[in-house]
Design a protein around this motif. Structure first.
Motif, PDB file in Angstrom:
ATOM      1  N   ASP A 418      -5.187   3.416   6.702  1.00 32.89           N
ATOM      2  CA  ASP A 418      -5.068   2.610   5.680  1.00 32.89           C
ATOM      3  C   ASP A 418      -4.659   1.619   5.161  1.00 32.89           C
ATOM      4  N   GLN A 419      -4.436   2.144   4.175  1.00 36.23           N
ATOM      5  CA  GLN A 419      -3.607   1.682   2.692  1.00 36.23           C
ATOM      6  C   GLN A 419      -2.241   1.322   3.185  1.00 36.23           C
ATOM      7  N   LEU A 420      -1.610   1.973   4.160  1.00 34.50           N
ATOM      8  CA  LEU A 420      -0.200   2.531   3.594  1.00 34.50           C
ATOM      9  C   LEU A 420       0.113   2.140   3.161  1.00 34.50           C
ATOM     10  N   LYS A 421       0.032   3.973   2.037  1.00 36.61           N
ATOM     11  CA  LYS A 421       0.189   4.331   1.140  1.00 36.61           C
ATOM     12  C   LYS A 421       0.551   6.141   1.529  1.00 36.61           C
ATOM     13  N   VAL A 422       1.738   6.272   0.206  1.00 31.55           N
ATOM     14  CA  VAL A 422       2.128   8.130  -0.222  1.00 31.55           C
ATOM     15  C   VAL A 422       0.714   8.162  -1.136  1.00 31.55           C
ATOM     16  N   THR A 423      -0.152   8.539  -1.153  1.00 33.82           N
ATOM     17  CA  THR A 423      -1.122   7.628  -2.595  1.00 33.82           C
ATOM     18  C   THR A 423      -0.604   9.175  -3.214  1.00 33.82           C
ATOM     19  N   ASN A 424       0.272   9.996  -3.225  1.00 35.85           N
ATOM     20  CA  ASN A 424       0.789  11.035  -4.357  1.00 35.85           C
ATOM     21  C   ASN A 424       1.849  11.728  -4.956  1.00 35.85           C
ATOM     22  N   LEU A 425       2.728  10.275  -4.146  1.00 36.62           N
ATOM     23  CA  LEU A 425       3.862  10.186  -4.728  1.00 36.62           C
ATOM     24  C   LEU A 425       4.407   9.257  -5.246  1.00 36.62           C
ATOM     25  N   GLU A 426       4.387   7.969  -5.891  1.00 33.87           N
ATOM     26  CA  GLU A 426       4.398   6.577  -5.553  1.00 33.87           C
ATOM     27  C   GLU A 426       5.800   6.773  -5.479  1.00 33.87           C
ATOM     28  N   ALA A 427       6.854   7.169  -5.324  1.00 35.25           N
ATOM     29  CA  ALA A 427       8.711   6.824  -5.093  1.00 35.25           C
ATOM     30  C   ALA A 427       9.294   7.360  -3.501  1.00 35.25           C
ATOM     31  N   ALA A 428       7.980   8.278  -2.816  1.00 38.90           N
ATOM     32  CA  ALA A 428       8.081   7.685  -1.525  1.00 38.90           C
ATOM     33  C   ALA A 428       7.700   6.577  -0.759  1.00 38.90           C
ATOM     34  N   ASN A 429       6.867   5.304  -1.328  1.00 43.49           N
ATOM     35  CA  ASN A 429       6.764   4.755  -0.838  1.00 43.49           C
ATOM     36  C   ASN A 429       7.193   3.644  -0.709  1.00 43.49           C
ATOM     37  N   LYS A 430       8.817   2.872  -1.499  1.00 42.42           N
ATOM     38  CA  LYS A 430      10.102   2.584  -1.557  1.00 42.42           C
ATOM     39  C   LYS A 430      10.223   3.150  -0.166  1.00 42.42           C
ATOM     40  N   TRP A 431      10.441   4.032   0.748  1.00 46.51           N
ATOM     41  CA  TRP A 431      11.304   4.085   1.592  1.00 46.51           C
ATOM     42  C   TRP A 431      10.439   3.781   3.026  1.00 46.51           C
ATOM     43  N   LEU A 432       9.533   3.147   2.997  1.00 41.15           N
ATOM     44  CA  LEU A 432       8.024   3.030   3.950  1.00 41.15           C
ATOM     45  C   LEU A 432       8.557   1.112   4.344  1.00 41.15           C
ATOM     46  N   SER A 433       9.049   0.711   3.911  1.00 38.96           N
ATOM     47  CA  SER A 433      10.077  -0.618   4.274  1.00 38.96           C
ATOM     48  C   SER A 433      11.599  -0.601   3.720  1.00 38.96           C
ATOM     49  N   ARG A 434      12.509  -1.808   4.481  1.00 40.27           N
ATOM     50  CA  ARG A 434      13.261  -1.862   3.500  1.00 40.27           C
ATOM     51  C   ARG A 434      13.743  -2.844   3.157  1.00 40.27           C
ATOM     52  N   ASP A 435      14.483  -3.650   2.676  1.00 37.09           N
ATOM     53  CA  ASP A 435      15.261  -4.597   2.295  1.00 37.09           C
ATOM     54  C   ASP A 435      16.484  -5.389   3.238  1.00 37.09           C
ATOM     55  N   TYR A 436      15.899  -6.899   3.814  1.00 31.08           N
ATOM     56  CA  TYR A 436      16.788  -7.267   4.437  1.00 31.08           C
ATOM     57  C   TYR A 436      17.998  -7.600   4.127  1.00 31.08           C
ATOM     58  N   ARG A 437      18.895  -7.526   4.700  1.00 31.17           N
ATOM     59  CA  ARG A 437      19.915  -8.615   4.109  1.00 31.17           C
ATOM     60  C   ARG A 437      19.828  -9.802   3.575  1.00 31.17           C
ATOM     61  N   SER A 438      21.010 -10.854   3.164  1.00 32.34           N
ATOM     62  CA  SER A 438      20.622 -11.974   2.770  1.00 32.34           C
ATOM     63  C   SER A 438      21.052 -12.784   4.034  1.00 32.34           C
ATOM     64  N   GLY A 439      20.625 -13.726   4.270  1.00 31.12           N
ATOM     65  CA  GLY A 439      20.488 -14.363   5.548  1.00 31.12           C
ATOM     66  C   GLY A 439      19.131 -14.202   6.639  1.00 31.12           C
ATOM     67  N   TRP A 440      18.768 -13.010   6.237  1.00 30.03           N
ATOM     68  CA  TRP A 440      17.994 -11.864   7.705  1.00 30.03           C
ATOM     69  C   TRP A 440      15.916 -11.891   6.678  1.00 30.03           C
ATOM     70  N   LYS A 441      15.523 -12.476   7.444  1.00 32.89           N
ATOM     71  CA  LYS A 441      13.697 -12.292   6.838  1.00 32.89           C
ATOM     72  C   LYS A 441      12.751 -11.902   8.294  1.00 32.89           C
ATOM     73  N   LEU A 442      12.323 -11.208   8.039  1.00 34.78           N
ATOM     74  CA  LEU A 442      11.531 -10.738   8.588  1.00 34.78           C
ATOM     75  C   LEU A 442      10.505 -11.731   8.994  1.00 34.78           C
ATOM     76  N   PRO A 443       9.565 -13.185  10.459  1.00 33.84           N
ATOM     77  CA  PRO A 443       9.078 -13.167  10.721  1.00 33.84           C
ATOM     78  C   PRO A 443       7.371 -13.005   9.806  1.00 33.84           C
ATOM     79  N   GLU A 444       6.599 -13.817   9.221  1.00 33.31           N
ATOM     80  CA  GLU A 444       5.822 -13.874   8.438  1.00 33.31           C
ATOM     81  C   GLU A 444       4.711 -13.281   9.938  1.00 33.31           C
ATOM     82  N   THR A 445       3.597 -11.883   9.748  1.00 38.88           N
ATOM     83  CA  THR A 445       3.167 -11.908  10.824  1.00 38.88           C
ATOM     84  C   THR A 445       1.602 -11.903  10.927  1.00 38.88           C
ATOM     85  N   VAL A 446       1.047 -12.806   9.712  1.00 39.02           N
ATOM     86  CA  VAL A 446      -0.516 -13.255   9.403  1.00 39.02           C
ATOM     87  C   VAL A 446      -1.296 -13.172  11.098  1.00 39.02           C
TER      88      VAL A 446
END
Length: 446
Positions: A418-446
């Protein structure tokens, strides 16, 4: 062959970029036939598009591939359809002429293309795993629900008799309630390219390939050598693919998830491997999932273990006679009254316990269905078939969480879906997403 004029005209437009994502539109077919554009046109893309063409109510109206040399076969299916190198140009110029798209690109480009398609009101068929990151999978799943388009993940064995009947055997209680699942895959994590680090030499980029568009959202790097990344070896590399688990997990775990009607996310994930660097996936991995139990499982949690790189499960604790040969890839589903072996792409085998009362003779087998035609039928009727992005996103999230856990060997990651989160190891949450290269952006999905 593509003419030089056609090649240059398509390549020159490859840098076109949309300035803003349109509002979400509910898909509406332009006429009684489904107008399809294929994005990614060779290899799996070819087979996906070719299968779509065999449905009597489809028209192939546009094609797109970053390597124009890989569009020759699809061009033969619809010679008048325009060909693009940049999917953004396809949407900008052909958006009002298409109802639906197939996406058969490397994993790292699935999300950005699929989200734009859905925001434009296009039905989407996207190869597995659905995305490259967990957060992308959640975004696709949520947007599919909001947009009202018809979606399907490209794990076509989901509709084949071998997986349909394995799932039915579990749902009809042929082995009683399930205690444990062990799944395995013969493939290694970096066995397609044969490399464990970036090549130190660099070949000329083929004239037909726009390497910048091939990289897309991924970090910039040299082209390297033929087959190291493009067109075949990309699955090995962490920037582009998801190794053996990403390649086969959505296949092999599919009849387990479908048969046991697993809708809950894992509670925890832990993993070990033969070792990894920052470039490729491990040669061998073992991932242990703990999920909440349900009506198809025994009391307590359900444990699923994944192995790849040629690792096989032990027969101890199963109903299978010692010495029995297992398939090269598949699942053991261990129940109260028997064990079901589900090979990858072959009929299941039942090993009942001596006192089991499972009446195999009463089992009515299900036929194969055409996964591709099922999606087309759904697009035309408005009825969402199974294996849509709600299911595909859930299965993809589980698979990709295994690839996060392997970065922290021996540690149990506690997952809050529900929180989209690893609750006991913060370092793992870095890998839930990725940084997109300059010039590329994922469209907002609100």
């Amino acid at each position: 062959m593509l003419s030089r004029r056609r090649f240059l005209k398509t390549a020159a437009a490859s840098t076109l970029c949309l300035t803003a994502a349109p509002a979400i539109l509910r898909a509406k077919n332009l006429n009684s036939r489904l107008q399809i554009a294929g994005i990614g046109c060779d290899g799996k893309g070819w087979s996906d598009i070719q299968e779509m063409s065999t449905h009597g109510m489809t028209d192939l109206v546009a094609f797109c591939d970053v390597d124009l040399a890989r569009t020759e076969m699809v061009h033969s299916l619809s010679p008048s359809a325009p060909i693009f190198q940049d999917y953004r140009e396809l949407f900008a110029k052909q958006g009002d002429k298409i109802d639906a798209v197939t996406i058969s690109t490397p994993d790292h480009m699935h999300a950005i293309i699929a989200i734009e398609a859905m925001q434009r009101g296009k039905h989407v068929y996207c190869q597995k795993p659905l995305t490259h990151s967990v957060r992308e999978a959640r975004q696709l799943s949520n947007l599919a629900t909001k947009s009202g388009v018809i979606t399907r993940m490209g794990n076509q064995i989901h509709s084949h008799a071998v997986y349909r009947n394995a799932a039915k055997a579990l749902q009809t209680g042929m082995i009683g309630k399930v205690k444990q699942v062990q799944s395995w895959c013969q493939s290694t994590g970096h066995g397609k390219s044969g490399f464990i680090d970036r090549p130190k030499t660099n070949a000329p980029i083929p004239k037909s390939l726009n390497w910048d568009l091939w990289l897309g959202v991924a970090p910039e790097r040299p082209y390297g050598l033929q087959d190291v990344y493009h067109p075949f070896g990309w699955r090995d590399w962490q920037d582009f693919g998801n190794g053996a688990l990403g390649d086969f997990g959505c296949h092999i775990l599919d009849p387990v998830y479908t048969g046991l009607k697993i809708t809950a996310a894992p509670i925890s994930i832990s993993a070990k491997s033969t070792g990894m660097n920052d470039e490729v996936w491990p040669a061998q991995m073992t991932v242990h999932y703990v999920l909440p139990g349900n009506d198809f499982t025994t009391d307590g949690n359900l444990e699923i273990t994944w192995m790849d790189g040629g690792l096989r499960p032990s027969l101890q604790g199963t109903h299978i006679p010692p010495g029995t040969a297992l398939p090269s890839s598949g699942s053991l589903v261990i129940g109260e009254t028997g064990t079901l072996v589900i090979p990858h792409y072959a009929p299941h085998v039942l090993y009942p316990s001596p006192d089991a009362k499972a009446n195999v003779e009463k089992f009515v087998a299900e036929p194969s269905l055409n996964h591709y035609h099922g999606w087309v039928d759904g697009c035309l009727s408005g009825q969402q078939p199974s294996d849509g992005f709600d299911y595909g996103g859930r299965l993809t999230e589980a698979v990709l969480l295994g690839n996060i856990a392997v970065r922290f060997p021996g540690q149990k990651l506690e997952w809050n879906a529900d929180q989209l989160k690893v609750t006991n190891l913060e370092a793992a949450n870095k890998w839930l997403s990725r940084d997109y290269r300059s010039g590329w952006k994922l469209p907002e999905t609100v």
